[in-house]
Design a protein around this motif. Structure first.
Motif, PDB file in Angstrom:
ATOM      1  N   SER A   1      47.464-122.348  88.212  1.00 55.91           N
ATOM      2  CA  SER A   1      46.725-121.095  88.346  1.00 55.91           C
ATOM      3  C   SER A   1      45.784-120.907  87.173  1.00 55.91           C
ATOM      4  CB  SER A   1      47.699-119.909  88.406  1.00 55.91           C
ATOM      5  OG  SER A   1      46.993-118.695  88.398  1.00 55.91           O
ATOM      6  N   ASP A   2      44.610-120.349  87.461  1.00 53.57           N
ATOM      7  CA  ASP A   2      43.660-119.976  86.409  1.00 53.57           C
ATOM      8  C   ASP A   2      43.249-118.514  86.595  1.00 53.57           C
ATOM      9  OD1 ASP A   2      42.246-120.179  88.702  1.00 53.57           O
ATOM     10  OD2 ASP A   2      40.612-121.405  87.880  1.00 53.57           O
ATOM     11  N   GLN A   3      44.258-117.686  86.918  1.00 53.15           N
ATOM     12  CA  GLN A   3      43.998-116.287  87.257  1.00 53.15           C
ATOM     13  C   GLN A   3      43.420-115.508  86.073  1.00 53.15           C
ATOM     14  OE1 GLN A   3      47.450-114.357  88.780  1.00 53.15           O
ATOM     15  NE2 GLN A   3      46.464-112.400  89.158  1.00 53.15           N
ATOM     16  N   TRP A   4      43.890-115.808  84.893  1.00 49.78           N
ATOM     17  CA  TRP A   4      43.429-115.078  83.700  1.00 49.78           C
ATOM     18  C   TRP A   4      42.947-116.073  82.674  1.00 49.78           C
ATOM     19  CZ3 TRP A   4      45.766-114.137  78.625  1.00 49.78           C
ATOM     20  CH2 TRP A   4      45.144-113.103  77.925  1.00 49.78           C
ATOM     21  N   GLN A   5      41.667-115.966  82.310  1.00 49.55           N
ATOM     22  CA  GLN A   5      41.098-116.886  81.329  1.00 49.55           C
ATOM     23  C   GLN A   5      41.295-116.328  79.934  1.00 49.55           C
ATOM     24  OE1 GLN A   5      39.909-119.874  81.971  1.00 49.55           O
ATOM     25  NE2 GLN A   5      40.317-119.596  84.137  1.00 49.55           N
TER      26      GLN A   5
ATOM     27  N   GLY B   1      47.633-121.448  75.938  1.00 49.50           N
ATOM     28  CA  GLY B   1      46.807-121.994  74.871  1.00 49.50           C
ATOM     29  C   GLY B   1      47.639-122.723  73.829  1.00 49.50           C
ATOM     30  N   LEU B   2      47.072-122.915  72.651  1.00 46.70           N
ATOM     31  CA  LEU B   2      47.718-123.661  71.572  1.00 46.70           C
ATOM     32  C   LEU B   2      48.112-122.716  70.440  1.00 46.70           C
ATOM     33  CD1 LEU B   2      45.285-126.720  71.398  1.00 46.70           C
ATOM     34  CD2 LEU B   2      47.495-126.581  72.592  1.00 46.70           C
ATOM     35  N   PRO B   3      49.144-123.089  69.668  1.00 44.26           N
ATOM     36  CA  PRO B   3      49.529-122.244  68.532  1.00 44.26           C
ATOM     37  C   PRO B   3      48.392-122.024  67.547  1.00 44.26           C
ATOM     38  CG  PRO B   3      51.267-123.828  69.021  1.00 44.26           C
ATOM     39  CD  PRO B   3      50.093-124.199  69.891  1.00 44.26           C
ATOM     40  N   SER B   4      47.557-123.038  67.341  1.00 47.23           N
ATOM     41  CA  SER B   4      46.441-122.863  66.397  1.00 47.23           C
ATOM     42  C   SER B   4      45.453-121.812  66.875  1.00 47.23           C
ATOM     43  CB  SER B   4      45.730-124.202  66.180  1.00 47.23           C
ATOM     44  OG  SER B   4      45.254-124.724  67.416  1.00 47.23           O
TER      45      SER B   4
ATOM     46  N   ARG C   1      43.407-115.173  67.729  1.00 49.93           N
ATOM     47  CA  ARG C   1      43.470-114.285  68.892  1.00 49.93           C
ATOM     48  C   ARG C   1      44.259-113.010  68.644  1.00 49.93           C
ATOM     49  NH1 ARG C   1      45.459-118.185  73.635  1.00 49.93           N
ATOM     50  NH2 ARG C   1      45.292-116.248  74.812  1.00 49.93           N
ATOM     51  N   ARG C   2      44.994-112.951  67.542  1.00 47.22           N
ATOM     52  CA  ARG C   2      45.830-111.778  67.271  1.00 47.22           C
ATOM     53  C   ARG C   2      45.162-110.891  66.235  1.00 47.22           C
ATOM     54  NH1 ARG C   2      51.772-111.501  68.706  1.00 47.22           N
ATOM     55  NH2 ARG C   2      51.898-110.425  66.701  1.00 47.22           N
ATOM     56  N   PRO C   3      44.899-109.615  66.552  1.00 44.56           N
ATOM     57  CA  PRO C   3      44.262-108.734  65.564  1.00 44.56           C
ATOM     58  C   PRO C   3      45.141-108.444  64.355  1.00 44.56           C
ATOM     59  CG  PRO C   3      44.882-107.516  67.543  1.00 44.56           C
ATOM     60  CD  PRO C   3      45.070-108.960  67.859  1.00 44.56           C
ATOM     61  N   ASP C   4      46.473-108.415  64.537  1.00 43.72           N
ATOM     62  CA  ASP C   4      47.326-108.157  63.377  1.00 43.72           C
ATOM     63  C   ASP C   4      47.301-109.328  62.396  1.00 43.72           C
ATOM     64  OD1 ASP C   4      48.609-109.751  65.288  1.00 43.72           O
ATOM     65  OD2 ASP C   4      50.606-109.131  64.635  1.00 43.72           O
ATOM     66  N   ILE C   5      47.193-110.558  62.915  1.00 43.12           N
ATOM     67  CA  ILE C   5      47.069-111.718  62.028  1.00 43.12           C
ATOM     68  C   ILE C   5      45.719-111.678  61.314  1.00 43.12           C
ATOM     69  CG2 ILE C   5      46.930-114.234  61.957  1.00 43.12           C
ATOM     70  CD1 ILE C   5      48.906-114.355  64.208  1.00 43.12           C
ATOM     71  N   ALA C   6      44.673-111.309  62.045  1.00 44.30           N
ATOM     72  CA  ALA C   6      43.351-111.205  61.423  1.00 44.30           C
ATOM     73  C   ALA C   6      43.357-110.157  60.315  1.00 44.30           C
ATOM     74  CB  ALA C   6      42.302-110.861  62.478  1.00 44.30           C
ATOM     75  N   ALA C   7      44.025-109.030  60.537  1.00 49.69           N
ATOM     76  CA  ALA C   7      44.099-107.990  59.511  1.00 49.69           C
ATOM     77  C   ALA C   7      44.828-108.509  58.274  1.00 49.69           C
ATOM     78  CB  ALA C   7      44.810-106.754  60.063  1.00 49.69           C
ATOM     79  N   ALA C   8      45.919-109.229  58.487  1.00 51.84           N
ATOM     80  CA  ALA C   8      46.667-109.773  57.351  1.00 51.84           C
ATOM     81  C   ALA C   8      45.828-110.792  56.576  1.00 51.84           C
ATOM     82  CB  ALA C   8      47.961-110.416  57.842  1.00 51.84           C
ATOM     83  N   GLU C   9      45.069-111.630  57.297  1.00 53.01           N
ATOM     84  CA  GLU C   9      44.233-112.631  56.633  1.00 53.01           C
ATOM     85  C   GLU C   9      43.103-111.976  55.851  1.00 53.01           C
ATOM     86  OE1 GLU C   9      40.860-115.000  55.880  1.00 53.01           O
ATOM     87  OE2 GLU C   9      40.896-113.573  57.560  1.00 53.01           O
TER      88      GLU C   9
END
Length: 499
Positions: A55-59, A296-299, A304-312
């Protein structure tokens, strides 16, 4: 103590090359920023559910894509859910707090950026002073004992950012604003996910209510069956008592499910900024199916995560603070200038002879501070280490959340198939025991046992469906909900590179 050198009123020609040399030699002290490493793996441990593979329902979001795909809830195909989710951004009060914090951080950029430019001020004054005719410090009689004081000074002060303190302050403010923007997206995603979870809980309660309503009706029919058999003398009174008990017990369950339904409806009202008294949702049994979600991939998750971006971004900000603390060890060079007019009366205030000016640099260096700068520098480095650990922990937690929900979806998909078989078997068993009871072969106890098992299986089937939808929402949340780090605001170019 501070050592200060000031040249006033004029600058000798030989000083100009010295100032130019200082400007050209100016550099940014402190460490250059490098994004910390995060423990990661080439792929996730848990396998995705079998239904996901074709399935490719959600990109998923592309980290290089500048367009946000934030309407992730549309994947569930529920118009009512879509309508509710769209109201969060405009009406949720917690989200308004996060948005105000972002505007506050954005204003701090302009505040720090103002230090890049000279500060110009003025303090005009006009007065007429009469000195006493007799004064202890003057001759016995003063005839001209009054004078005017009319002044219009223009002062200019500009700090030469030789060591990058101002540049790093601006960069730190910008990175904090980026982190706050990511905080806003994190809060928004959390609220959207919470609304979806409450919505599916409410629809699950509607499905339970519908099932229990139908069951109560069926048990009432069975009670009439036992009454008829009792009156006909073919069944004991205990059958009637058992049927009545079963009906009453199910009525209690039917009433109890409405409590949860009301609470979830109230929670949804608050999430969209409405008093519960002004909001209601018509009953509609749960009929949504879990969507297929590419993992997707862990990398990719780090983007893709805003909380990770905020921490970085806060790691980058902490790195700037180290440079700011380091710059305190070097002298501060300030260029000052004053010009204006001063006269004894209004008529000669703005004449050329009344003009004055002064210009020159000032150098200030702290020679002894009892270890204050060293303590500040150590504090900045400790804070940097803490923010690095926070960033890495946020990344590890994100990996765990993805793995948890992928595992839950895969296991619940298998469990749902098993539960459907259990429901079908329990329905067949109930039908068999009911027919045998009608034929006088079995007692009503077997019917009640079969009814209890059949109702428990049907309720569990609804609950598994609800848990699968919840896990889907949590997985989308764990994956960032279609957000990517490319959506962070840039707030203009910076002289201090941090990427």
């Amino acid at each position: 103590m501070n050592l200060v050198f000031v040249a006033a009123r004029w600058i000798p020609t030989r000083v100009v090359p010295f100032l130019l040399a200082l400007l050209l030699a100016g550099c940014t002290v402190g460490p250059r920023y490098a994004r910390p490493d995060v423990p990661t793996t080439p792929s996730y441990k848990e396998e995705v559910p079998g239904s996901y593979k074709e399935s490719d329902q959600w990109q998923r979001a592309n980290p290089a894509d500048q367009v946000s795909r934030g309407n992730w809830w549309e994947i569930f195909g529920d118009p009512e859910l879509n309508k509710l989710e769209e109201q969060i951004a405009g009406f949720n009060q917690d989200l308004k707090v996060a948005e105000a914090r972002f505007r506050e951080a954005r204003a701090a950029i302009r505040f720090n950026r103002a230090a890049r430019f000279p500060t110009i001020s003025t303090s005009p004054s006009a007065s007429y002073v009469k000195v006493p005719d007799y004064s202890p410090n003057s001759p016995a009689r003063i005839r001209e004992a009054s004078t005017g004081a009319f002044e219009l000074p223009i002062d200019l002060s500009y700090e030469l950012d030789l060591w990058g303190r101002v540049r790093r302050s601006v960069a730190a403010a910008r990175e904090e604003a980026q982190a706050t923007a990511a905080d806003y997206e994190t809060a928004k995603l959390s609220l959207e996910a919470e609304l979806a979870l409450d919505y599916f809980e409410l629809r699950s309660a509607d499905a339970q209510k519908q099932l229990l309503d139908n069951t109560v009706k069926a048990y009432a029919d069975n009670l009439q069956l036992t009454l008829g058999r009792f009156k006909g003398g073919v069944a004991p009174r205990s059958d009637v008592a058992q049927a009545q008990t079963q009906l009453d017990t199910t009525n209690v369950q039917d009433t109890d499910v409405t409590v949860q339904r009301a609470q979830f409806e109230h929670a949804i009202a608050i999430l969209i900024g409405k008093p519960p008294a002004n909001f209601s949702l018509a009953a509609a049994p749960l009929n949504n199916q879990p969507p297929s979600i590419p993992i997707g991939l862990p990398s990719d998750l780090l983007q893709r995560r805003p909380d990770i971006a905020a921490a970085e971004r806060r790691v980058a900000e902490a790195n700037q603070q180290i440079g700011i603390a380091r710059a305190a060890y070097f002298p501060t060079v300030t260029l000052g200038a004053t010009a204006g007019f001063a006269g004894t009366q209004a008529s000669n205030w703005f004449t050329w002879p009344s003009g004055f000016w002064a210009v020159g640099p000032a150098l200030a260096e702290t020679l002894f501070d009892a270890g204050r700068r060293r303590a500040t520098s150590e504090s900045a480095r400790a804070n940097y280490d803490a923010t690095v650990a926070t960033y890495r922990q946020a990344s590890l937690t994100a990996f765990q959340e993805v793995e948890d929900n992928v595992a839950a979806l895969r296991i619940l998909e298998n469990e749902a198939q098993q539960q459907r078989h259990a429901v079908a078997s329990s329905q067949d068993s109930l039908q068999i025991f009911t027919n045998r009871y009608r034929g006088g072969v079995d007692t009503y106890l077997q019917v009640i046992t079969a009814q209890t098992i059949e109702l428990a299986n049907e309720r569990n089937d609804i609950d598994i469906q609800r848990r699968r939808l919840d896990a889907s929402v949590l997985l989308i949340k764990a994956l960032g909900g279609g957000w990517s780090a490319s959506n962070l605001p840039t707030f203009g170019a910076s002289a201090v590179r941090d990427y």
